[in-house]
Structure formats: C-alpha cells, structure tokens
Design a protein around this motif. Structure first.
Motif, PDB file in Angstrom:
ATOM      1  N   LYS A   1     102.851  21.078  26.638  1.00 22.88           N
ATOM      2  CA  LYS A   1     103.782  20.081  27.367  1.00 22.88           C
ATOM      3  C   LYS A   1     103.647  20.005  28.846  1.00 22.88           C
ATOM      4  O   LYS A   1     103.442  18.984  29.335  1.00 22.88           O
ATOM      5  CB  LYS A   1     105.267  20.553  26.823  1.00 22.88           C
ATOM      6  CG  LYS A   1     106.320  19.813  27.647  1.00 22.88           C
ATOM      7  CD  LYS A   1     106.341  18.375  27.011  1.00 22.88           C
ATOM      8  CE  LYS A   1     107.454  17.588  27.250  1.00 22.88           C
ATOM      9  NZ  LYS A   1     107.499  16.210  26.965  1.00 22.88           N
ATOM     10  N   ALA A   2     103.168  21.063  29.360  1.00 23.08           N
ATOM     11  CA  ALA A   2     102.980  21.268  30.598  1.00 23.08           C
ATOM     12  C   ALA A   2     101.781  20.620  31.172  1.00 23.08           C
ATOM     13  O   ALA A   2     101.806  19.649  32.184  1.00 23.08           O
ATOM     14  CB  ALA A   2     102.770  22.749  31.162  1.00 23.08           C
TER      15      ALA A   2
ATOM     16  N   TRP B   1     114.587  27.883  29.828  1.00 19.01           N
ATOM     17  CA  TRP B   1     113.387  26.619  29.828  1.00 19.01           C
ATOM     18  C   TRP B   1     112.279  27.350  29.012  1.00 19.01           C
ATOM     19  O   TRP B   1     111.733  28.375  29.319  1.00 19.01           O
ATOM     20  CB  TRP B   1     112.851  26.475  31.383  1.00 19.01           C
ATOM     21  CG  TRP B   1     112.456  25.105  31.500  1.00 19.01           C
ATOM     22  CD1 TRP B   1     111.186  24.642  30.836  1.00 19.01           C
ATOM     23  CD2 TRP B   1     112.831  24.220  32.103  1.00 19.01           C
ATOM     24  NE1 TRP B   1     111.042  23.381  31.086  1.00 19.01           N
ATOM     25  CE2 TRP B   1     111.844  22.922  32.010  1.00 19.01           C
ATOM     26  CE3 TRP B   1     113.799  23.812  33.004  1.00 19.01           C
ATOM     27  CZ2 TRP B   1     112.171  21.734  32.727  1.00 19.01           C
ATOM     28  CZ3 TRP B   1     114.221  22.500  33.466  1.00 19.01           C
ATOM     29  CH2 TRP B   1     113.339  21.662  33.389  1.00 19.01           C
ATOM     30  N   PRO B   2     112.131  26.490  27.642  1.00 20.28           N
ATOM     31  CA  PRO B   2     110.948  27.021  27.206  1.00 20.28           C
ATOM     32  C   PRO B   2     109.730  27.010  27.605  1.00 20.28           C
ATOM     33  O   PRO B   2     109.104  26.605  28.440  1.00 20.28           O
ATOM     34  CB  PRO B   2     110.829  25.783  25.792  1.00 20.28           C
ATOM     35  CG  PRO B   2     111.509  24.676  26.511  1.00 20.28           C
ATOM     36  CD  PRO B   2     112.507  24.982  27.519  1.00 20.28           C
ATOM     37  N   TYR B   3     109.022  28.087  26.918  1.00 20.33           N
ATOM     38  CA  TYR B   3     107.520  28.090  27.411  1.00 20.33           C
ATOM     39  C   TYR B   3     106.429  27.190  26.195  1.00 20.33           C
ATOM     40  O   TYR B   3     106.528  27.166  25.340  1.00 20.33           O
ATOM     41  CB  TYR B   3     107.028  29.380  27.081  1.00 20.33           C
ATOM     42  CG  TYR B   3     105.375  29.812  27.501  1.00 20.33           C
ATOM     43  CD1 TYR B   3     104.904  29.428  28.358  1.00 20.33           C
ATOM     44  CD2 TYR B   3     104.801  30.435  26.218  1.00 20.33           C
ATOM     45  CE1 TYR B   3     103.384  29.804  28.589  1.00 20.33           C
ATOM     46  CE2 TYR B   3     103.358  30.628  26.742  1.00 20.33           C
ATOM     47  CZ  TYR B   3     102.653  30.210  27.726  1.00 20.33           C
ATOM     48  OH  TYR B   3     101.346  30.493  27.675  1.00 20.33           O
ATOM     49  N   ASP B   4     105.846  26.226  27.137  1.00 18.13           N
ATOM     50  CA  ASP B   4     105.155  25.257  26.450  1.00 18.13           C
ATOM     51  C   ASP B   4     103.969  24.833  27.208  1.00 18.13           C
ATOM     52  O   ASP B   4     104.295  23.676  27.846  1.00 18.13           O
ATOM     53  CB  ASP B   4     106.130  24.133  25.785  1.00 18.13           C
ATOM     54  CG  ASP B   4     105.373  23.071  24.944  1.00 18.13           C
ATOM     55  OD1 ASP B   4     103.994  23.167  24.908  1.00 18.13           O
ATOM     56  OD2 ASP B   4     106.088  22.317  24.169  1.00 18.13           O
TER      57      ASP B   4
ATOM     58  N   GLN C   1     108.906  19.948  36.351  1.00 20.57           N
ATOM     59  CA  GLN C   1     109.251  20.221  34.914  1.00 20.57           C
ATOM     60  C   GLN C   1     108.093  20.948  34.362  1.00 20.57           C
ATOM     61  O   GLN C   1     107.754  21.984  33.545  1.00 20.57           O
ATOM     62  CB  GLN C   1     109.551  19.161  34.125  1.00 20.57           C
ATOM     63  CG  GLN C   1     111.013  18.505  34.511  1.00 20.57           C
ATOM     64  CD  GLN C   1     111.009  16.968  34.071  1.00 20.57           C
ATOM     65  OE1 GLN C   1     110.174  16.351  33.491  1.00 20.57           O
ATOM     66  NE2 GLN C   1     112.097  16.503  34.593  1.00 20.57           N
ATOM     67  N   ALA C   2     106.782  20.512  34.743  1.00 19.18           N
ATOM     68  CA  ALA C   2     105.527  21.086  34.110  1.00 19.18           C
ATOM     69  C   ALA C   2     105.362  22.528  34.223  1.00 19.18           C
ATOM     70  O   ALA C   2     105.100  23.515  33.368  1.00 19.18           O
ATOM     71  CB  ALA C   2     104.330  20.373  34.481  1.00 19.18           C
TER      72      ALA C   2
ATOM     73  N   ASN D   1     105.432  31.990  31.026  1.00 22.40           N
ATOM     74  CA  ASN D   1     106.244  32.451  29.849  1.00 22.40           C
ATOM     75  C   ASN D   1     107.517  33.397  30.381  1.00 22.40           C
ATOM     76  O   ASN D   1     106.728  34.543  30.836  1.00 22.40           O
ATOM     77  CB  ASN D   1     105.288  33.052  28.939  1.00 22.40           C
ATOM     78  CG  ASN D   1     105.693  33.803  27.700  1.00 22.40           C
ATOM     79  OD1 ASN D   1     106.954  34.218  27.807  1.00 22.40           O
ATOM     80  ND2 ASN D   1     104.850  33.886  26.630  1.00 22.40           N
TER      81      ASN D   1
ATOM     82  N   ASN E   1     107.552  24.627  35.106  1.00 18.66           N
ATOM     83  CA  ASN E   1     108.717  25.448  34.247  1.00 18.66           C
ATOM     84  C   ASN E   1     108.357  25.715  32.991  1.00 18.66           C
ATOM     85  O   ASN E   1     108.515  26.955  32.598  1.00 18.66           O
ATOM     86  CB  ASN E   1     110.170  24.737  34.268  1.00 18.66           C
ATOM     87  CG  ASN E   1     110.961  25.145  35.479  1.00 18.66           C
ATOM     88  OD1 ASN E   1     111.569  26.021  35.532  1.00 18.66           O
ATOM     89  ND2 ASN E   1     110.962  24.274  36.490  1.00 18.66           N
ATOM     90  N   TYR E   2     107.595  24.663  32.202  1.00 22.40           N
ATOM     91  CA  TYR E   2     107.042  24.950  30.912  1.00 22.40           C
ATOM     92  C   TYR E   2     105.894  25.832  30.985  1.00 22.40           C
ATOM     93  O   TYR E   2     105.708  26.438  29.842  1.00 22.40           O
ATOM     94  CB  TYR E   2     106.668  23.568  30.556  1.00 22.40           C
ATOM     95  CG  TYR E   2     107.684  22.619  29.718  1.00 22.40           C
ATOM     96  CD1 TYR E   2     108.420  23.115  28.743  1.00 22.40           C
ATOM     97  CD2 TYR E   2     107.923  21.334  30.329  1.00 22.40           C
ATOM     98  CE1 TYR E   2     109.674  22.312  28.389  1.00 22.40           C
ATOM     99  CE2 TYR E   2     108.985  20.636  29.774  1.00 22.40           C
ATOM    100  CZ  TYR E   2     109.688  21.072  28.656  1.00 22.40           C
ATOM    101  OH  TYR E   2     110.725  20.252  28.230  1.00 22.40           O
TER     102      TYR E   2
END
Length: 515
Positions: free
Chosen positions: A335-336, A329-332, A289-290, A296, A292-293
């Motif tokens: 969060k990653a 999936w958002p760019y963050d 998941q990290a 960008n 994916n975040y």
C-alpha cells in the motif's frame, strides 16, 4: 555565594551525622535510596522544565491538586472548587490545619504569593508560560482563594495538578528569594536536609505532616547515576532500592535477581516521527500516509524496545483524558508503494531523519525506520542530534519556511493528564518552533478552531465531541508517523513497597515503605 552554600551543606550533613549516631537511632532509621538517570536542575518546580526535577521536588512540595499513581486527578491542598459559568473565575476552598516545614500556616495568602510569583514576568520562571493566563489571584478569606483567568481555559484544574504548581512557604520565599532552590520549604512528607547536585538530594520525615501515618520511612535520598550499568549494579548489590529507567536491554539481567521486582508499567509517552509539511514531498498527504504504512510498528517495538512498547493506537495515548482509539496504523508496504506512486514518487525519494535523542534506544529506532523506508524506495540519512544541535536546528528555528528539519523522531507525554496538553503544543497551527513543538508545521483550520472551542467550554460532552473530531482529523492528515507508546520499565527491591512510576514518567511515593 558558592562557598556559603557549600558551608551550609557541610553543616547540615554534620548535624545529620550527629543525629544518626545517637544511641539506638541509627538502627531505627529507614532510609530509601532511589537512583535516577540524570541530575536535577533545581528543586524549585516553578522554575523547572525536566521531569526528574519535578518528580523529586514532590519530596518537599504539594499543590492544590495532584494525581495518584494512575494519574487520576484528586484534590490535595484544596478540598474543592467552583467555577463561574463563563469559565473565568475559580474559587478554591483550602485544607485547614496544614503547616509549611518552617511552621508557617498554609492559607489563601500562600496561594496568592505563589501564583503572583509565577505570573510576574520579571521573575523569569521557566513555567511562566504555563500559568500566564492567570489574570489575578485574590484572598477571599483565610482559607478561600479566588483566581481569575484572562480567557476561559477548561483544563485549568488539570493544569494545577501539574507537578510545577506547588505551594512554597511565603516566609521562605521572602527569606531566600532567588536562592529558594537551595532551601525548599513546602508542606510535603519530607523536610529538606541537603542537595549536592551531582551526588544526591536528601529529605527526612516531616513529623508534622498533615496526612496521618505518613510518611512510613525516616529518610529519602535521590541519587543521580547517569551510567545505565552503574544503576543496575547498585540494584544488584542492594545499594539502591529503586531505579528508573531500566534500559530495555538490561531487563532480562535484573529479572533474574531474586531480590528485585521488575515492573513494566503503562505510560502516556507517545513516540512518533514529525514530517515537515511545508516541504516537499511531505506536503502531500499520500506520502505521509505511505510512510505510516511502510513501518512495522510491532517489529519496531521488539527491535528497539525489547517488547516493552505497543503500536500507537491514536494521536493521544490511552490513559490521557479524552483520548480516542483510532489505530494502530497497519503495516502494508505494498500500500505504501502504491501511495508513493500516486503521489508522483514511483521510485521513492531521498530525505533526512533526525532524532531528538542520542541514547541507545533512539539509535535503534531511527536505524530500524531507515531500513523500513528503504524497502519502499525512500532513502533516509539518519542522525541522532546532540542537545545543542536539537535546540539550534529544530526547537529554536525562527522561520518556518526555511526550517531544515524533514523527518524528526521525538516523543511527548501530557503531564496534565488531559488531551489539551497532548494536542495544543504539538499540533496547533500557531505552536510551531520557536514557540512550541509543532515540528510538523501542521495547520488544519478545523483542528485549530476546535482546540479553542474545547478550551472555552467546561461541558464534558462537548469537549468529548471536539477532542474526538480533532483526533480524527489529525489521524487522517497524518502529520506524524504514529509509532509506539512505550512502557515504563523500573526495578524495585522486594522489601520496598509503594513506589510507582506514573504514566507520564514522574514518581508517586506517598505510601513508600521499607520492610
């Protein structure tokens, strides 16, 4: 054997040259020249794995079902069908009055001959696995064929619309045998003239084509031109009427040409990164998941695809039947970093990132991803694999526990237009290499059970429920980094009409016309 084929090619070419020199005929000829990026491997769709060979074989061949330019399912040589409640027996009612190019009739016997050919393992056709679920094909009467499956398979009609499922003249198969690739004989809009593998494939108008008023041109020639610059140059000089793909970086140049139309068409080609879930740290869902975040996708679309892509909105791209929108999936990156810390990797980790392709766009993708991962502490060594390396290291590896792949950039399009072929080969637990392309070694019992249930039901509401659950599970588990769905960039002469690149990267040229 080689000399015999060459002699036939020269004879055909000479005959065509004489015909074209007939008084008044040369001026009337409308020949369309279509340039593609690689050579054809065969003109026998049952024995082809590559999109270009399938696409160009439509010059001569048709199947029971097919797709229009938007990949909407439609009957072609079959007019209708029925299926038994258990989903095992399909009865096809065939179009009457259709003839193969050699003058023989298209009928139920032709259907049986073609299906019997591909389902016979002794023939070792490349598309055997796609149709091996057919138990038997029977002739009910001249224009009715019955196909019995070994197990229920609800996407069967979509599978028959796949460009490999064509009808070849039984007489031609009997005459040419394994050499049928050099002598294509179908029911399609053009009849075969010549195939010189590195130079061109040519067909001329079928005067007895069953669709009234078609084709609208006299001849069609497919020309493989590997070099991107050379393909673009042929468009600019007018030597070619069509080219695909247009390299993203060359789009601006061709757009300025007054006689060229540039088209950016929607596709069902998804680009993503596999993560090997059998190996640390990718066995941890927080790590997946990290990542994916961390990337960008909007910026990736601009940097690597010159804006001709959109961030992935789900597991299955829009345009494929039963696709569900779940993202993007958002760019963050913050969060990653938090997720990596929770997973026990506060300082990141080192890994490898391979690409299934070594062309310019793929190089840009993996370099961009490498830079994005570095910003959250993940150091990735990148390598674009050659074809032989890809087969050896990834696709043919026998033991999942020792698979060397870690992160892997690749792509997929469902050429049946249905969610099954967008999910099962890539995400079913038993479809890992060397059998299929579950390169993440993903295993989810709910997903596996739902895949089987979806194959066994013909109830659309139930299939919708099952495929929705599957896609939600996969999105949550994140076995992939969901990147982008690319657009299909192609160019046509402004005097060419009716030429389309379909969402799966194949071609639709039924109504092709040269003004």
């Amino acid at each position: 054997m080689v000399f015999r084929h060459q002699w036939k090619k020269f004879a055909l070419a000479a005959g065509l040259a004489v015909a074209l020199c007939a008084p008044g005929l040369a001026q009337a000829q409308k020949e369309v020249v279509l340039t593609v990026a690689s050579t054809l491997t065969t003109t026998d769709p049952w024995d082809a794995n590559d999109t270009i060979s399938h696409a160009c074989a439509k010059t001569f061949y048709e199947g029971l079902y097919g797709f229009n330019e938007k990949m909407e399912l439609r009957p072609v040589l079959a007019e209708s069908h029925e299926v038994t409640p258990d989903g095992l027996v399909y009865t096809f009612h065939l179009r009457k009055g259709v003839k193969f190019h050699d003058g023989t009739d298209f009928n139920a016997e032709a259907v049986k001959v073609n299906f019997d050919r591909v389902t016979n393992p002794d023939n070792k056709l490349k598309r055997y696995s796609l149709y091996s679920n057919i138990a038997k094909t029977e002739v009910v009467d001249e224009y009715t064929a019955k196909v019995t499956l070994k197990t229920p398979f609800s996407p069967f009609i979509n599978q028959l619309a796949h460009p490999s499922a064509v009808m070849i003249s039984p007489a031609a198969l009997a005459k040419y045998g394994k050499d049928i690739a050099f002598h294509p004989v179908g029911t399609g809009p053009f009849t075969f003239v010549e195939w010189i593998q590195t130079d061109y494939l040519k067909g001329v108008k079928n005067p007895n084509y069953w669709r009234p008023g078609l084709p609208k041109v006299d001849a069609i020639k497919w020309v493989p031109v590997v070099d991107n610059n050379a393909r673009s140059a042929m468009m600019r000089t007018g030597e070619a009427h069509f080219t695909f793909p247009v390299p993203f970086e060359q789009a601006a140049v061709l757009e300025k040409e007054p006689n060229i139309n540039m088209v950016a068409a929607p596709s069902i080609i998804a680009r993503y990164l596999n993560m090997n879930m059998l190996q640390k740290p990718f066995d941890n869902p927080k790590v997946r998941q990290a990542i994916n975040y961390a990337i960008n996708k909007q910026a990736l679309a601009k940097v690597a695809f010159n804006g001709y892509a959109i961030p992935s909105e789900g597991v299955v791209p829009a345009g494929v039947d039963y696709a569900v929108k779940l993202g993007p999936w958002p760019y963050d990156p913050q969060k990653a970093r938090e997720l990596l810390k929770e997973a026990g990797y506060p300082n990141g980790f080192e890994t490898t990132l391979w690409s299934a392709y070594n062309h310019t766009t793929a190089q840009k993708v993996i370099q961009f991803v490498q830079q994005q991962l570095a910003q959250v502490g993940i150091k990735a060594q990148v390598q674009a694999l050659e074809a032989g390396q890809r087969v050896e290291k990834v696709e043919s590896h026998q033991d999942p526990a020792t698979a060397p792949v870690r992160m892997y950039y690749t792509g997929w399009s469902s050429s049946t237009g249905e969610a099954d072929w967008a999910i099962r080969p890539l995400l079913a637990g038993d479809k890992t290499p060397p059998f299929m392309y579950n390169i993440s070694y993903y295993k989810n019992d709910t997903v596996d059970a739902d895949i089987i249930k979806a194959l066994n039901t013909t109830d659309r509401a139930e299939k919708t429920r099952l495929y929705t659950e599957i896609q939600n599970e996969v999105w949550k588990d994140a076995p992939w980094v969901f990147l982008v769905t690319e657009k299909l960039l192609y160019a046509t002469s402004k005097n060419l009409k009716g030429m389309y690149v379909m969402p799966d990267g194949s071609y639709f040229f039924e109504q092709i016309e040269l003004n």
